[in-house]
Design a protein around this motif. Structure first.
Motif, mmCIF file in Angstrom:
data_model
loop_
_atom_site.group_PDB
_atom_site.id
_atom_site.type_symbol
_atom_site.label_atom_id
_atom_site.label_comp_id
_atom_site.label_asym_id
_atom_site.label_seq_id
_atom_site.Cartn_x
_atom_site.Cartn_y
_atom_site.Cartn_z
ATOM 1 N N LYS A 27 63.885 41.886 36.649
ATOM 2 C CA LYS A 27 64.586 42.010 37.937
ATOM 3 C C LYS A 27 64.114 43.249 38.689
ATOM 4 C CE LYS A 27 68.653 39.443 36.413
ATOM 5 N NZ LYS A 27 70.121 39.438 36.235
ATOM 6 N N ARG A 28 62.808 43.419 38.690
ATOM 7 C CA ARG A 28 62.182 44.523 39.413
ATOM 8 C C ARG A 28 61.177 43.977 40.426
ATOM 9 N NH1 ARG A 28 63.002 49.600 37.592
ATOM 10 N NH2 ARG A 28 63.905 49.902 35.512
ATOM 11 N N PRO A 29 60.900 44.730 41.490
ATOM 12 C CA PRO A 29 59.861 44.293 42.432
ATOM 13 C C PRO A 29 58.505 44.208 41.725
ATOM 14 C CG PRO A 29 61.189 46.063 43.378
ATOM 15 C CD PRO A 29 61.563 45.975 41.929
ATOM 16 N N LEU A 30 57.708 43.227 42.124
ATOM 17 C CA LEU A 30 56.340 43.115 41.612
ATOM 18 C C LEU A 30 55.408 43.772 42.618
ATOM 19 C CD1 LEU A 30 54.227 42.036 39.615
ATOM 20 C CD2 LEU A 30 54.191 39.904 40.930
ATOM 21 N N LEU A 31 54.797 44.874 42.220
ATOM 22 C CA LEU A 31 53.833 45.571 43.070
ATOM 23 C C LEU A 31 52.446 45.029 42.748
ATOM 24 C CD1 LEU A 31 52.925 47.811 45.024
ATOM 25 C CD2 LEU A 31 52.961 49.394 43.082
ATOM 26 N N VAL A 32 51.816 44.422 43.743
ATOM 27 C CA VAL A 32 50.510 43.784 43.538
ATOM 28 C C VAL A 32 49.451 44.534 44.334
ATOM 29 C CG1 VAL A 32 49.204 41.631 43.662
ATOM 30 C CG2 VAL A 32 51.682 41.562 43.343
ATOM 31 N N LYS A 33 48.439 45.013 43.633
ATOM 32 C CA LYS A 33 47.303 45.656 44.281
ATOM 33 C C LYS A 33 46.046 44.833 44.031
ATOM 34 C CE LYS A 33 48.884 50.484 44.202
ATOM 35 N NZ LYS A 33 48.492 51.877 43.851
ATOM 36 N N GLY A 34 45.013 45.105 44.801
ATOM 37 C CA GLY A 34 43.753 44.391 44.666
ATOM 38 C C GLY A 34 42.956 44.499 45.942
ATOM 39 N N GLU A 35 41.706 44.126 45.866
ATOM 40 C CA GLU A 35 40.862 44.145 47.060
ATOM 41 C C GLU A 35 41.457 43.265 48.152
ATOM 42 O OE1 GLU A 35 36.704 43.254 46.587
ATOM 43 O OE2 GLU A 35 36.668 44.083 44.558
ATOM 44 N N PRO A 36 41.240 43.618 49.430
ATOM 45 C CA PRO A 36 41.649 42.707 50.511
ATOM 46 C C PRO A 36 40.985 41.343 50.318
ATOM 47 C CG PRO A 36 41.055 44.856 51.413
ATOM 48 C CD PRO A 36 40.666 44.878 49.960
ATOM 49 N N GLY A 37 41.756 40.291 50.528
ATOM 50 C CA GLY A 37 41.191 38.943 50.409
ATOM 51 C C GLY A 37 41.278 38.332 49.033
ATOM 52 N N THR A 38 42.016 38.979 48.106
ATOM 53 C CA THR A 38 42.132 38.426 46.747
ATOM 54 C C THR A 38 43.403 37.612 46.555
ATOM 55 O OG1 THR A 38 42.977 40.599 46.058
ATOM 56 C CG2 THR A 38 40.679 40.113 45.569
ATOM 57 N N GLY A 39 44.153 37.374 47.627
ATOM 58 C CA GLY A 39 45.292 36.459 47.530
ATOM 59 C C GLY A 39 46.617 37.108 47.222
ATOM 60 N N LYS A 40 46.794 38.392 47.576
ATOM 61 C CA LYS A 40 48.061 39.073 47.263
ATOM 62 C C LYS A 40 49.215 38.499 48.077
ATOM 63 C CE LYS A 40 46.430 43.156 48.328
ATOM 64 N NZ LYS A 40 45.049 42.743 48.681
ATOM 65 N N THR A 41 48.997 38.340 49.376
ATOM 66 C CA THR A 41 50.051 37.793 50.234
ATOM 67 C C THR A 41 50.319 36.332 49.889
ATOM 68 O OG1 THR A 41 49.425 39.292 52.026
ATOM 69 C CG2 THR A 41 50.723 37.360 52.625
ATOM 70 N N MET A 42 49.262 35.590 49.649
ATOM 71 C CA MET A 42 49.409 34.173 49.320
ATOM 72 C C MET A 42 50.169 33.978 48.010
ATOM 73 S SD MET A 42 46.449 31.238 49.012
ATOM 74 C CE MET A 42 45.837 31.605 50.654
ATOM 75 N N LEU A 43 50.074 34.953 47.106
ATOM 76 C CA LEU A 43 50.799 34.854 45.835
ATOM 77 C C LEU A 43 52.297 34.711 46.085
ATOM 78 C CD1 LEU A 43 51.037 35.098 42.725
ATOM 79 C CD2 LEU A 43 51.203 37.583 43.052
ATOM 80 N N ALA A 44 52.838 35.581 46.950
ATOM 81 C CA ALA A 44 54.275 35.512 47.251
ATOM 82 C C ALA A 44 54.639 34.157 47.851
ATOM 83 C CB ALA A 44 54.658 36.637 48.206
ATOM 84 N N GLU A 45 53.801 33.661 48.739
ATOM 85 C CA GLU A 45 54.070 32.373 49.391
ATOM 86 C C GLU A 45 54.075 31.240 48.374
ATOM 87 O OE1 GLU A 45 50.937 32.233 52.237
ATOM 88 O OE2 GLU A 45 51.849 33.711 53.585
ATOM 89 N N GLU A 46 53.107 31.261 47.463
ATOM 90 C CA GLU A 46 52.991 30.174 46.494
ATOM 91 C C GLU A 46 54.071 30.243 45.423
ATOM 92 O OE1 GLU A 46 51.110 27.509 46.584
ATOM 93 O OE2 GLU A 46 50.255 28.148 48.489
ATOM 94 N N VAL A 47 54.434 31.457 44.988
ATOM 95 C CA VAL A 47 55.506 31.596 43.995
ATOM 96 C C VAL A 47 56.830 31.109 44.599
ATOM 97 C CG1 VAL A 47 56.886 33.213 42.642
ATOM 98 C CG2 VAL A 47 54.410 33.473 42.719
ATOM 99 N N ALA A 48 57.091 31.515 45.839
ATOM 100 C CA ALA A 48 58.325 31.091 46.504
ATOM 101 C C ALA A 48 58.386 29.567 46.613
ATOM 102 C CB ALA A 48 58.420 31.732 47.885
#
Length: 280
Positions: free
Chosen positions: A26-47
């Protein structure tokens, strides 16, 4: 709730473990990585996979933490009072609820994306410590405590433009999305272009990784840029021969502007090709 990947997003085993660990803790997931590796899309797909509504807060350099909670529109209230509008008597009419308020008061669990947190001022993460930790905040104008009905599933992305405070990091589960290897990248491409000819894909992938592995590049091409490039190759019906060199020498690929995004990298690549051709 357990994330097991989706048809539209190729998630590695360690990434799925990270998402599920954040859910369990029950903690925030902090996601790092190169731009364009799908960080934003991860939240969309998990939701979407977990059937959760997604609230998104895209951070800019001017964004303040208070905007995520609420803003008091004093200007509108003053104007309405001058016009004799009856609604000035209720201050709630001038409270603009931010995404955190919306997430906290939602009648069902939601996913919340705080995108590119490192774009904001260095104090921005610290200003959200209490709210993300205790899942509550106080609205002084209406004198009410806003407490989360359901703890939202929080995703926080960062491109590493700024270091985040230690106190903030302690409250997150961290995951770094590594750049996909050739096998994972092929699976990603298969999702987006299932009908792409294998020979063309193999040649394009070799060219892409050759370009990416050039020493001295200012900005290495990312996954999203590979997908853009493949889309252009298909749209322009570029023949396989244009991507292949008979003697395996380095050559400038067609539509290279989809991969290299600044003049320094383009110039570096052209010099390398020129030197390579001279040594034939």
């Amino acid at each position: 709730m357990k994330f097991q990947g989706s048809e539209n997003y190729i998630a590695t085993q360690d990434l799925m473990l990270a998402v599920n660990a954040a859910i369990t803790l029950k903690r925030p997931l902090l996601v790092k990585g190169e731009p364009g590796t799908g960080k934003t899309m991860l939240a969309e797909e998990v939701a979407q996979s977990l059937k959760l509504p997604l609230l998104q807060w895209h951070i800019k350099s001017t964004t303040k933490a208070q905007q995520g909670l609420y803003e008091y529109d004093a200007v509108s209230r003053l104007r309405d009072s001058q016009l004799g509008d009856e609604k000035v008597k209720d201050i709630h009419n001038y409270i603009v609820k931010g995404v955190l308020w919306q997430a906290f008061t939602a009648d069902e669990p939601v996913a919340l994306l705080i995108d590119e947190i490192d774009k904001a001022d260095i104090e921005f993460p610290n200003d959200l410590l209490r709210e993300l930790d205790r899942m509550e905040f106080y609205c002084y104008e209406t004198r009410e405590l806003v407490r989360a009905k359901h703890r939202p599933l929080v995703f926080i992305t960062s491109n590493n433009e700024k270091e985040l405070p230690d106190a903030f990091l302690r409250r997150c589960f961290f995951h770094y999305i590594k750049f996909p290897d050739a096998e994972t990248m092929q699976r990603i491409v298969d999702v987006h272009f299932p009908n792409l000819k294998k020979e063309l894909l193999a040649a394009a992938m070799k060219t892409f990784f050759d370009v990416r592995n050039l020493p001295g590049l200012k900005k290495k091409p990312s996954t999203s840029e590979l997908l853009d490039w493949l889309k252009l190759l298909m749209a322009e019906d570029i023949p396989l021969e244009a991507l292949q060199s008979a003697d395996s020498k380095v050559s400038i690929p067609p539509l290279v502007g989809a991969l290299l995004k600044n003049e320094q990298d383009t110039s570096l690549f052209e010099k390398l090709v020129f030197m390579n051709q001279r040594n034939r």
